[in-house]
Design a protein around this motif. Structure first.
Motif, PDB file in Angstrom:
ATOM      1  N   GLU A  31       0.857  -1.180   0.000  1.00 56.46           N
ATOM      2  CA  GLU A  31       0.000   0.000   0.000  1.00 56.46           C
ATOM      3  C   GLU A  31       0.895   1.232   0.000  1.00 56.46           C
ATOM      4  O   GLU A  31       1.937   1.265   0.663  1.00 56.46           O
ATOM      5  N   TYR A  32       0.486   2.236  -0.761  1.00 53.41           N
ATOM      6  CA  TYR A  32       1.267   3.457  -0.913  1.00 53.41           C
ATOM      7  C   TYR A  32       0.373   4.670  -0.696  1.00 53.41           C
ATOM      8  O   TYR A  32      -0.840   4.606  -0.902  1.00 53.41           O
ATOM      9  N   VAL A  33       1.004   5.775  -0.308  1.00 58.52           N
ATOM     10  CA  VAL A  33       0.308   7.050  -0.214  1.00 58.52           C
ATOM     11  C   VAL A  33       1.120   8.085  -0.977  1.00 58.52           C
ATOM     12  O   VAL A  33       2.350   8.009  -1.033  1.00 58.52           O
ATOM     13  N   LEU A  34       0.405   9.007  -1.590  1.00 61.21           N
ATOM     14  CA  LEU A  34       1.034  10.141  -2.251  1.00 61.21           C
ATOM     15  C   LEU A  34       0.655  11.379  -1.466  1.00 61.21           C
ATOM     16  O   LEU A  34      -0.537  11.613  -1.216  1.00 61.21           O
ATOM     17  N   PHE A  35       1.658  12.145  -1.041  1.00 59.31           N
ATOM     18  CA  PHE A  35       1.451  13.381  -0.310  1.00 59.31           C
ATOM     19  C   PHE A  35       2.026  14.539  -1.104  1.00 59.31           C
ATOM     20  O   PHE A  35       3.056  14.392  -1.767  1.00 59.31           O
ATOM     21  N   ALA A  36       1.374  15.693  -1.026  1.00 60.20           N
ATOM     22  CA  ALA A  36       1.865  16.914  -1.655  1.00 60.20           C
ATOM     23  C   ALA A  36       1.938  17.998  -0.590  1.00 60.20           C
ATOM     24  O   ALA A  36       1.100  18.047   0.309  1.00 60.20           O
ATOM     25  N   PRO A  37       2.935  18.879  -0.700  1.00 55.82           N
ATOM     26  CA  PRO A  37       2.995  19.998   0.246  1.00 55.82           C
ATOM     27  C   PRO A  37       1.712  20.819   0.152  1.00 55.82           C
ATOM     28  O   PRO A  37       1.193  21.062  -0.938  1.00 55.82           O
ATOM     29  N   VAL A  38       1.189  21.234   1.294  1.00 54.36           N
ATOM     30  CA  VAL A  38      -0.042  22.030   1.333  1.00 54.36           C
ATOM     31  C   VAL A  38       0.175  23.295   0.506  1.00 54.36           C
ATOM     32  O   VAL A  38       1.184  23.986   0.653  1.00 54.36           O
ATOM     33  N   GLY A  39      -0.758  23.551  -0.406  1.00 55.79           N
ATOM     34  CA  GLY A  39      -0.696  24.745  -1.245  1.00 55.79           C
ATOM     35  C   GLY A  39       0.093  24.575  -2.522  1.00 55.79           C
ATOM     36  O   GLY A  39       0.198  25.505  -3.310  1.00 55.79           O
ATOM     37  N   GLU A  40       0.656  23.392  -2.754  1.00 57.33           N
ATOM     38  CA  GLU A  40       1.417  23.150  -3.982  1.00 57.33           C
ATOM     39  C   GLU A  40       0.773  22.006  -4.747  1.00 57.33           C
ATOM     40  O   GLU A  40       0.381  21.006  -4.176  1.00 57.33           O
ATOM     41  N   ASP A  41       0.691  22.158  -6.061  1.00 52.48           N
ATOM     42  CA  ASP A  41       0.088  21.120  -6.893  1.00 52.48           C
ATOM     43  C   ASP A  41       1.112  20.388  -7.749  1.00 52.48           C
ATOM     44  O   ASP A  41       0.801  19.373  -8.352  1.00 52.48           O
ATOM     45  N   ASP A  42       2.337  20.906  -7.827  1.00 48.62           N
ATOM     46  CA  ASP A  42       3.312  20.351  -8.754  1.00 48.62           C
ATOM     47  C   ASP A  42       4.167  19.231  -8.177  1.00 48.62           C
ATOM     48  O   ASP A  42       4.636  18.381  -8.911  1.00 48.62           O
ATOM     49  N   ASP A  43       4.391  19.236  -6.878  1.00 47.44           N
ATOM     50  CA  ASP A  43       5.252  18.236  -6.254  1.00 47.44           C
ATOM     51  C   ASP A  43       4.427  17.232  -5.470  1.00 47.44           C
ATOM     52  O   ASP A  43       3.411  17.583  -4.882  1.00 47.44           O
ATOM     53  N   TYR A  47       5.202   7.345  -0.587  1.00 49.13           N
ATOM     54  CA  TYR A  47       5.624   6.582   0.588  1.00 49.13           C
ATOM     55  C   TYR A  47       4.943   5.219   0.586  1.00 49.13           C
ATOM     56  O   TYR A  47       3.790   5.095   0.211  1.00 49.13           O
ATOM     57  N   ARG A  48       5.666   4.203   1.050  1.00 45.37           N
ATOM     58  CA  ARG A  48       5.107   2.869   1.256  1.00 45.37           C
ATOM     59  C   ARG A  48       4.552   2.848   2.676  1.00 45.37           C
ATOM     60  O   ARG A  48       5.208   3.289   3.624  1.00 45.37           O
ATOM     61  N   VAL A  49       3.340   2.343   2.825  1.00 46.58           N
ATOM     62  CA  VAL A  49       2.706   2.252   4.140  1.00 46.58           C
ATOM     63  C   VAL A  49       3.190   0.985   4.829  1.00 46.58           C
ATOM     64  O   VAL A  49       3.187  -0.100   4.242  1.00 46.58           O
ATOM     65  N   THR A  50       3.611   1.131   6.072  1.00 45.08           N
ATOM     66  CA  THR A  50       3.991  -0.021   6.887  1.00 45.08           C
ATOM     67  C   THR A  50       3.221   0.055   8.202  1.00 45.08           C
ATOM     68  O   THR A  50       2.862   1.137   8.659  1.00 45.08           O
ATOM     69  N   ILE A  51       2.956  -1.107   8.767  1.00 42.52           N
ATOM     70  CA  ILE A  51       2.267  -1.186  10.055  1.00 42.52           C
ATOM     71  C   ILE A  51       3.240  -1.776  11.065  1.00 42.52           C
ATOM     72  O   ILE A  51       3.739  -2.882  10.872  1.00 42.52           O
ATOM     73  N   GLU A  52       3.531  -1.016  12.120  1.00 45.10           N
ATOM     74  CA  GLU A  52       4.420  -1.482  13.178  1.00 45.10           C
ATOM     75  C   GLU A  52       3.701  -1.318  14.503  1.00 45.10           C
ATOM     76  O   GLU A  52       3.274  -0.213  14.838  1.00 45.10           O
ATOM     77  N   GLY A  54       0.792  -2.064  15.295  1.00 48.71           N
ATOM     78  CA  GLY A  54      -0.557  -1.565  15.082  1.00 48.71           C
ATOM     79  C   GLY A  54      -0.633  -0.103  14.661  1.00 48.71           C
ATOM     80  O   GLY A  54      -1.718   0.442  14.533  1.00 48.71           O
ATOM     81  N   LYS A  55       0.522   0.529  14.461  1.00 50.11           N
ATOM     82  CA  LYS A  55       0.550   1.941  14.096  1.00 50.11           C
ATOM     83  C   LYS A  55       1.063   2.099  12.661  1.00 50.11           C
ATOM     84  O   LYS A  55       2.069   1.503  12.288  1.00 50.11           O
ATOM     85  N   GLU A  56       0.349   2.902  11.876  1.00 52.33           N
ATOM     86  CA  GLU A  56       0.725   3.125  10.485  1.00 52.33           C
ATOM     87  C   GLU A  56       1.899   4.106  10.413  1.00 52.33           C
ATOM     88  O   GLU A  56       1.905   5.128  11.092  1.00 52.33           O
ATOM     89  N   SER A  57       2.889   3.754   9.602  1.00 53.86           N
ATOM     90  CA  SER A  57       4.007   4.662   9.366  1.00 53.86           C
ATOM     91  C   SER A  57       4.335   4.637   7.876  1.00 53.86           C
ATOM     92  O   SER A  57       3.793   3.819   7.123  1.00 53.86           O
ATOM     93  N   TYR A  58       5.200   5.533   7.459  1.00 51.01           N
ATOM     94  CA  TYR A  58       5.493   5.701   6.035  1.00 51.01           C
ATOM     95  C   TYR A  58       6.991   5.643   5.790  1.00 51.01           C
ATOM     96  O   TYR A  58       7.764   6.251   6.515  1.00 51.01           O
ATOM     97  N   GLU A  59       7.364   4.901   4.733  1.00 55.78           N
ATOM     98  CA  GLU A  59       8.756   4.800   4.309  1.00 55.78           C
ATOM     99  C   GLU A  59       8.866   5.420   2.929  1.00 55.78           C
ATOM    100  O   GLU A  59       8.086   5.087   2.027  1.00 55.78           O
ATOM    101  N   GLY A  60       9.820   6.300   2.738  1.00 50.26           N
ATOM    102  CA  GLY A  60      10.028   6.893   1.425  1.00 50.26           C
ATOM    103  C   GLY A  60      10.408   5.826   0.413  1.00 50.26           C
ATOM    104  O   GLY A  60      11.158   4.905   0.718  1.00 50.26           O
ATOM    105  N   VAL A  61       9.876   5.933  -0.804  1.00 49.62           N
ATOM    106  CA  VAL A  61      10.197   4.988  -1.870  1.00 49.62           C
ATOM    107  C   VAL A  61      11.422   5.518  -2.601  1.00 49.62           C
ATOM    108  O   VAL A  61      11.364   6.566  -3.242  1.00 49.62           O
ATOM    109  N   GLU A  62      12.532   4.792  -2.478  1.00 49.50           N
ATOM    110  CA  GLU A  62      13.788   5.235  -3.082  1.00 49.50           C
ATOM    111  C   GLU A  62      14.150   4.438  -4.325  1.00 49.50           C
ATOM    112  O   GLU A  62      14.957   4.888  -5.127  1.00 49.50           O
ATOM    113  N   ASP A  63      13.562   3.251  -4.495  1.00 52.33           N
ATOM    114  CA  ASP A  63      13.832   2.427  -5.666  1.00 52.33           C
ATOM    115  C   ASP A  63      13.112   3.022  -6.880  1.00 52.33           C
ATOM    116  O   ASP A  63      11.891   3.221  -6.855  1.00 52.33           O
ATOM    117  N   ASP A  64      13.856   3.321  -7.938  1.00 52.09           N
ATOM    118  CA  ASP A  64      13.293   3.966  -9.125  1.00 52.09           C
ATOM    119  C   ASP A  64      12.191   3.147  -9.786  1.00 52.09           C
ATOM    120  O   ASP A  64      11.174   3.701 -10.203  1.00 52.09           O
TER     121      ASP A  64
END
Length: 78
Positions: A31-43, A47-52, A54-64
């Motif tokens: 599972e993945y999430v896409l986040f954008a800086p508030v107020g910006e539409d271009d960037d 992140y890959r969603v991980t559960i540790e 019972g808590k959801e956390s996010y790992e940056g996707v570095e593999d091209d």
């Protein structure tokens, strides 16, 4: 009123950055999430969603290849 999912990340420089959830995607068993800086539409950040503990956390996707696969899936929604 539209609900906005905003979270705060700490940047590498130690400054808080507010990011808004753009999309949540499930690709095969991941599972993945896409986040954008508030107020910006271009960037956007992927992140890959991980559960540790019972808590959801996010790992940056570095593999091209993985990053491209997520972007292709996101673009296919449109």
């Amino acid at each position: 009123m539209e609900e906005k999912n905003i979270i705060t990340f700490m940047g590498e420089d130690g400054k808080a950055v507010e990011l808004q959830l753009v999309e949540r995607l499930k690709i095969e068993d991941d599972e993945y999430v896409l986040f954008a800086p508030v107020g910006e539409d271009d960037d956007a950040y992927v992140y890959r969603v991980t559960i540790e503990d019972g808590k959801e956390s996010y790992e940056g996707v570095e593999d091209d290849d993985e990053f491209e696969r997520v972007l292709e899936e996101y673009e296919s929604l449109f």
